[in-house]
Motif scaffolding. Structure first.
Motif, PDB file in Angstrom:
ATOM      1  N   PHE A   9     -12.681   1.326   5.264  1.00  9.90           N
ATOM      2  CA  PHE A   9     -14.085   1.707   5.129  1.00  9.90           C
ATOM      3  C   PHE A   9     -14.470   2.767   6.157  1.00  9.90           C
ATOM      4  CE2 PHE A   9     -18.723   1.139   5.272  1.00  9.90           C
ATOM      5  CZ  PHE A   9     -19.003   1.176   3.911  1.00  9.90           C
ATOM      6  N   GLU A  10     -13.907   2.658   7.341  1.00  9.91           N
ATOM      7  CA  GLU A  10     -14.166   3.691   8.357  1.00  9.91           C
ATOM      8  C   GLU A  10     -13.638   5.041   7.902  1.00  9.91           C
ATOM      9  OE1 GLU A  10     -12.958   4.888  12.957  1.00  9.91           O
ATOM     10  OE2 GLU A  10     -12.477   2.889  12.197  1.00  9.91           O
ATOM     11  N   MET A  11     -12.423   5.063   7.369  1.00 10.72           N
ATOM     12  CA  MET A  11     -11.859   6.321   6.880  1.00 10.72           C
ATOM     13  C   MET A  11     -12.712   6.906   5.754  1.00 10.72           C
ATOM     14  SD  MET A  11      -7.770   5.399   6.782  1.00 10.72           S
ATOM     15  CE  MET A  11      -7.312   6.983   6.055  1.00 10.72           C
ATOM     16  N   LEU A  12     -13.179   6.036   4.855  1.00 13.77           N
ATOM     17  CA  LEU A  12     -13.953   6.490   3.700  1.00 13.77           C
ATOM     18  C   LEU A  12     -15.326   7.023   4.077  1.00 13.77           C
ATOM     19  CD1 LEU A  12     -12.941   3.521   1.412  1.00 13.77           C
ATOM     20  CD2 LEU A  12     -12.636   5.921   0.769  1.00 13.77           C
ATOM     21  N   THR A  13     -15.957   6.424   5.075  1.00 13.89           N
ATOM     22  CA  THR A  13     -17.332   6.798   5.413  1.00 13.89           C
ATOM     23  C   THR A  13     -17.434   7.867   6.498  1.00 13.89           C
ATOM     24  OG1 THR A  13     -17.443   4.901   6.920  1.00 13.89           O
ATOM     25  CG2 THR A  13     -18.327   4.603   4.698  1.00 13.89           C
ATOM     26  N   THR A  14     -16.372   8.061   7.264  1.00 21.69           N
ATOM     27  CA  THR A  14     -16.403   9.098   8.298  1.00 21.69           C
ATOM     28  C   THR A  14     -15.665  10.358   7.875  1.00 21.69           C
ATOM     29  OG1 THR A  14     -14.370   8.360   9.408  1.00 21.69           O
ATOM     30  CG2 THR A  14     -16.460   7.338  10.108  1.00 21.69           C
ATOM     31  N   GLY A  15     -14.735  10.227   6.924  1.00 18.08           N
ATOM     32  CA  GLY A  15     -13.924  11.375   6.526  1.00 18.08           C
ATOM     33  C   GLY A  15     -12.903  11.762   7.572  1.00 18.08           C
ATOM     34  N   ARG A  16     -12.682  10.894   8.558  1.00 17.75           N
ATOM     35  CA  ARG A  16     -11.763  11.199   9.648  1.00 17.75           C
ATOM     36  C   ARG A  16     -10.323  11.198   9.160  1.00 17.75           C
ATOM     37  NH1 ARG A  16      -8.875   8.138  13.531  1.00 17.75           N
ATOM     38  NH2 ARG A  16      -9.604   6.174  12.606  1.00 17.75           N
ATOM     39  N   LEU A  17      -9.548  12.174   9.622  1.00 14.88           N
ATOM     40  CA  LEU A  17      -8.123  12.226   9.322  1.00 14.88           C
ATOM     41  C   LEU A  17      -7.350  11.471  10.391  1.00 14.88           C
ATOM     42  CD1 LEU A  17      -7.693  15.960   8.241  1.00 14.88           C
ATOM     43  CD2 LEU A  17      -8.006  13.978   6.775  1.00 14.88           C
TER      44      LEU A  17
ATOM     45  N   GLU B 268       0.546   2.046  11.826  1.00 10.60           N
ATOM     46  CA  GLU B 268      -0.120   0.863  12.379  1.00 10.60           C
ATOM     47  C   GLU B 268      -0.929   0.113  11.324  1.00 10.60           C
ATOM     48  OE1 GLU B 268      -3.913  -0.162  15.249  1.00 10.60           O
ATOM     49  OE2 GLU B 268      -3.006   1.831  15.375  1.00 10.60           O
ATOM     50  N   ILE B 269      -1.618   0.848  10.463  1.00 13.37           N
ATOM     51  CA  ILE B 269      -2.486   0.192   9.479  1.00 13.37           C
ATOM     52  C   ILE B 269      -1.784  -0.093   8.151  1.00 13.37           C
ATOM     53  CG2 ILE B 269      -4.558   1.178  10.522  1.00 13.37           C
ATOM     54  CD1 ILE B 269      -4.701   3.182   8.245  1.00 13.37           C
ATOM     55  N   GLY B 270      -0.538   0.327   8.021  1.00 16.15           N
ATOM     56  CA  GLY B 270       0.236  -0.024   6.838  1.00 16.15           C
ATOM     57  C   GLY B 270       0.271   1.003   5.728  1.00 16.15           C
ATOM     58  N   LEU B 271      -0.199   2.213   5.992  1.00 17.16           N
ATOM     59  CA  LEU B 271      -0.168   3.258   4.970  1.00 17.16           C
ATOM     60  C   LEU B 271       1.213   3.892   4.850  1.00 17.16           C
ATOM     61  CD1 LEU B 271      -1.844   4.918   2.942  1.00 17.16           C
ATOM     62  CD2 LEU B 271      -2.446   6.463   4.833  1.00 17.16           C
ATOM     63  N   LEU B 272       1.981   3.869   5.939  1.00 21.77           N
ATOM     64  CA  LEU B 272       3.308   4.475   6.000  1.00 21.77           C
ATOM     65  C   LEU B 272       4.370   3.451   6.340  1.00 21.77           C
ATOM     66  CD1 LEU B 272       3.129   7.791   8.086  1.00 21.77           C
ATOM     67  CD2 LEU B 272       3.571   7.565   5.638  1.00 21.77           C
TER      68      LEU B 272
ATOM     69  N   ASN C  46      -3.725  -1.221   0.654  1.00 20.29           N
ATOM     70  CA  ASN C  46      -2.675  -0.908   1.626  1.00 20.29           C
ATOM     71  C   ASN C  46      -3.080  -1.243   3.052  1.00 20.29           C
ATOM     72  OD1 ASN C  46      -0.215   1.393   0.829  1.00 20.29           O
ATOM     73  ND2 ASN C  46      -1.671   0.738  -0.736  1.00 20.29           N
ATOM     74  N   VAL C  47      -4.334  -1.012   3.389  1.00 17.46           N
ATOM     75  CA  VAL C  47      -4.756  -1.096   4.785  1.00 17.46           C
ATOM     76  C   VAL C  47      -5.908  -2.090   4.935  1.00 17.46           C
ATOM     77  CG1 VAL C  47      -4.106   1.324   5.008  1.00 17.46           C
ATOM     78  CG2 VAL C  47      -6.504   0.741   4.761  1.00 17.46           C
ATOM     79  N   PRO C  48      -6.133  -2.596   6.155  1.00 11.00           N
ATOM     80  CA  PRO C  48      -7.238  -3.529   6.380  1.00 11.00           C
ATOM     81  C   PRO C  48      -8.584  -2.923   5.961  1.00 11.00           C
ATOM     82  CG  PRO C  48      -5.757  -3.518   8.267  1.00 11.00           C
ATOM     83  CD  PRO C  48      -5.324  -2.394   7.373  1.00 11.00           C
ATOM     84  N   ARG C  49      -9.459  -3.751   5.427  1.00 14.56           N
ATOM     85  CA  ARG C  49     -10.700  -3.259   4.838  1.00 14.56           C
ATOM     86  C   ARG C  49     -11.566  -2.456   5.798  1.00 14.56           C
ATOM     87  NH1 ARG C  49     -13.090  -7.886   0.714  1.00 14.56           N
ATOM     88  NH2 ARG C  49     -11.277  -7.925  -0.694  1.00 14.56           N
ATOM     89  N   LYS C  50     -11.722  -2.942   7.013  1.00  9.48           N
ATOM     90  CA  LYS C  50     -12.608  -2.240   7.950  1.00  9.48           C
ATOM     91  C   LYS C  50     -12.033  -0.876   8.323  1.00  9.48           C
ATOM     92  CE  LYS C  50     -15.282  -6.026   9.970  1.00  9.48           C
ATOM     93  NZ  LYS C  50     -15.031  -6.972   8.872  1.00  9.48           N
ATOM     94  N   ARG C  51     -10.714  -0.781   8.421  1.00  8.90           N
ATOM     95  CA  ARG C  51     -10.110   0.518   8.720  1.00  8.90           C
ATOM     96  C   ARG C  51     -10.286   1.451   7.527  1.00  8.90           C
ATOM     97  NH1 ARG C  51      -6.671  -0.355  13.253  1.00  8.90           N
ATOM     98  NH2 ARG C  51      -6.307   1.905  13.345  1.00  8.90           N
TER      99      ARG C  51
ATOM    100  N   VAL D 116      -9.351   2.601  -4.110  1.00 10.23           N
ATOM    101  CA  VAL D 116      -8.692   1.480  -4.778  1.00 10.23           C
ATOM    102  C   VAL D 116      -7.292   1.290  -4.209  1.00 10.23           C
ATOM    103  CG1 VAL D 116      -7.834   0.592  -6.971  1.00 10.23           C
ATOM    104  CG2 VAL D 116     -10.055   1.747  -6.881  1.00 10.23           C
ATOM    105  N   ALA D 117      -6.530   2.360  -4.152  1.00  6.93           N
ATOM    106  CA  ALA D 117      -5.181   2.280  -3.585  1.00  6.93           C
ATOM    107  C   ALA D 117      -5.237   2.041  -2.078  1.00  6.93           C
ATOM    108  CB  ALA D 117      -4.410   3.558  -3.885  1.00  6.93           C
ATOM    109  N   LEU D 118      -6.154   2.716  -1.398  1.00  2.00           N
ATOM    110  CA  LEU D 118      -6.234   2.600   0.059  1.00  2.00           C
ATOM    111  C   LEU D 118      -6.513   1.166   0.489  1.00  2.00           C
ATOM    112  CD1 LEU D 118      -6.176   4.346   2.686  1.00  2.00           C
ATOM    113  CD2 LEU D 118      -8.670   4.334   2.573  1.00  2.00           C
ATOM    114  N   THR D 119      -7.484   0.511  -0.163  1.00  2.00           N
ATOM    115  CA  THR D 119      -7.855  -0.840   0.254  1.00  2.00           C
ATOM    116  C   THR D 119      -6.816  -1.879  -0.143  1.00  2.00           C
ATOM    117  OG1 THR D 119      -9.195  -1.097  -1.765  1.00  2.00           O
ATOM    118  CG2 THR D 119     -10.329  -0.389   0.233  1.00  2.00           C
TER     119      THR D 119
END
Length: 261
Positions: A161-169, A177-181, A154-159, A149-152
């Motif tokens: 969703f990739e983080m959520l489904t891959t678990g990549r750090l 770049e994506i607006g989290l920081l 802050n950052v573009p949806r496709k980015r 909820v918070a992530l989406t």
């Protein structure tokens, strides 16, 4: 040492999560400490900004998985506990954005799952270079549904969703770049950079920042037409503030404002 340390300085409340043995996990006790402290700060006329940091190797590793697994021993396999836990966590996140003072995350090491949610929820975030961020619950079979909820927001949806489904750090460069920081700085400069940002905010007219923060979140989910109508009303109320009148007059007269607040 307390589970959550608080130091007030120059109208800024500096909060430090102090559970390094659990990577500052959002345990029941940590959630309670954060909620109580932020509720207290929200009522303060002296505090104008907040920083939130963690001790040890990480900013926050998310929920306390050992506590969550222990709840499975109850008769309902933990269902009631899990519902209550996520409600309490949601209340904390909403408190951060509803309170009048801006909250700045001071992040190092790792911010994972609900810890990444905490970063995304804070109004601003500064991190040490090399810090990693992820909503990586999917790696252990638990999709980070509430953190998204918070992530989406802050950052573009496709980015997201990739983080959520891959678990990549991801690391700080990508997080910016994506607006989290907002900013990434050398680790030795993290506290100074975060404090400078907080004190800059704390130096503004508190009533203006407060009304502005509230309007910022209120307008974000409105249509453009509705957002302009709402924020126009907000600016009228802001203009009628005695201290705003004084601030504008002082600017015109090239002097420091004499703000009552």
């Amino acid at each position: 040492m307390a589970l959550l340390d608080r130091t007030d300085r120059n109208h800024v409340a500096h909060l430090v999560m102090n559970a390094p043995q659990t990577l500052n996990a959002l345990s029941d006790a940590m959630l309670a400490a954060l909620q109580e402290t932020l509720d207290d700060i929200a009522e303060s006329d002296e505090i104008r900004a907040v920083t939130l940091a963690g001790t040890g190797k990480a900013f926050c590793a998310g929920h306390d998985l050992k506590e969550m697994q222990a709840a499975r021993r109850s008769q309902d396999a933990g269902g009631a506990y899990f519902a209550d836990l996520f409600t309490r966590c949601t209340t904390l996140m909403q408190t951060i954005q509803a309170m009048p003072q801006p909250v700045i995350a001071q992040v190092h090491g790792v911010a994972a799952a609900a810890g990444c949610q905490l970063v995304a929820t804070c109004d601003m975030a500064v991190a040490a270079e090399g810090t990693r961020f992820g909503v990586n619950g999917v790696n252990i079979g638990l999709f980070c549904s509430t953190p998204m909820v918070a992530l989406t927001r802050n950052v573009p949806r496709k980015r997201a969703f990739e983080m959520l489904t891959t678990g990549r750090l991801i690391e700080t460069e990508e997080a910016i770049e994506i607006g989290l920081l907002n900013h990434a700085v050398p680790a030795d400069d993290l506290e100074t950079a975060t404090t400078e940002l907080a004190e800059t905010v704390a130096g503004k007219l508190a009533s203006a920042v407060s009304v502005g923060k509230r309007a910022f979140y209120e307008q974000a989910h409105l249509t453009t037409e509705a957002a302009y109508a709402h924020t126009g009303d907000v600016m009228v109320r802001n203009m009628l503030d005695r201290d705003t009148d004084e601030g504008i007059t002082a600017f015109i007269e090239k002097r420091k404002p004499d703000w009552a607040g």
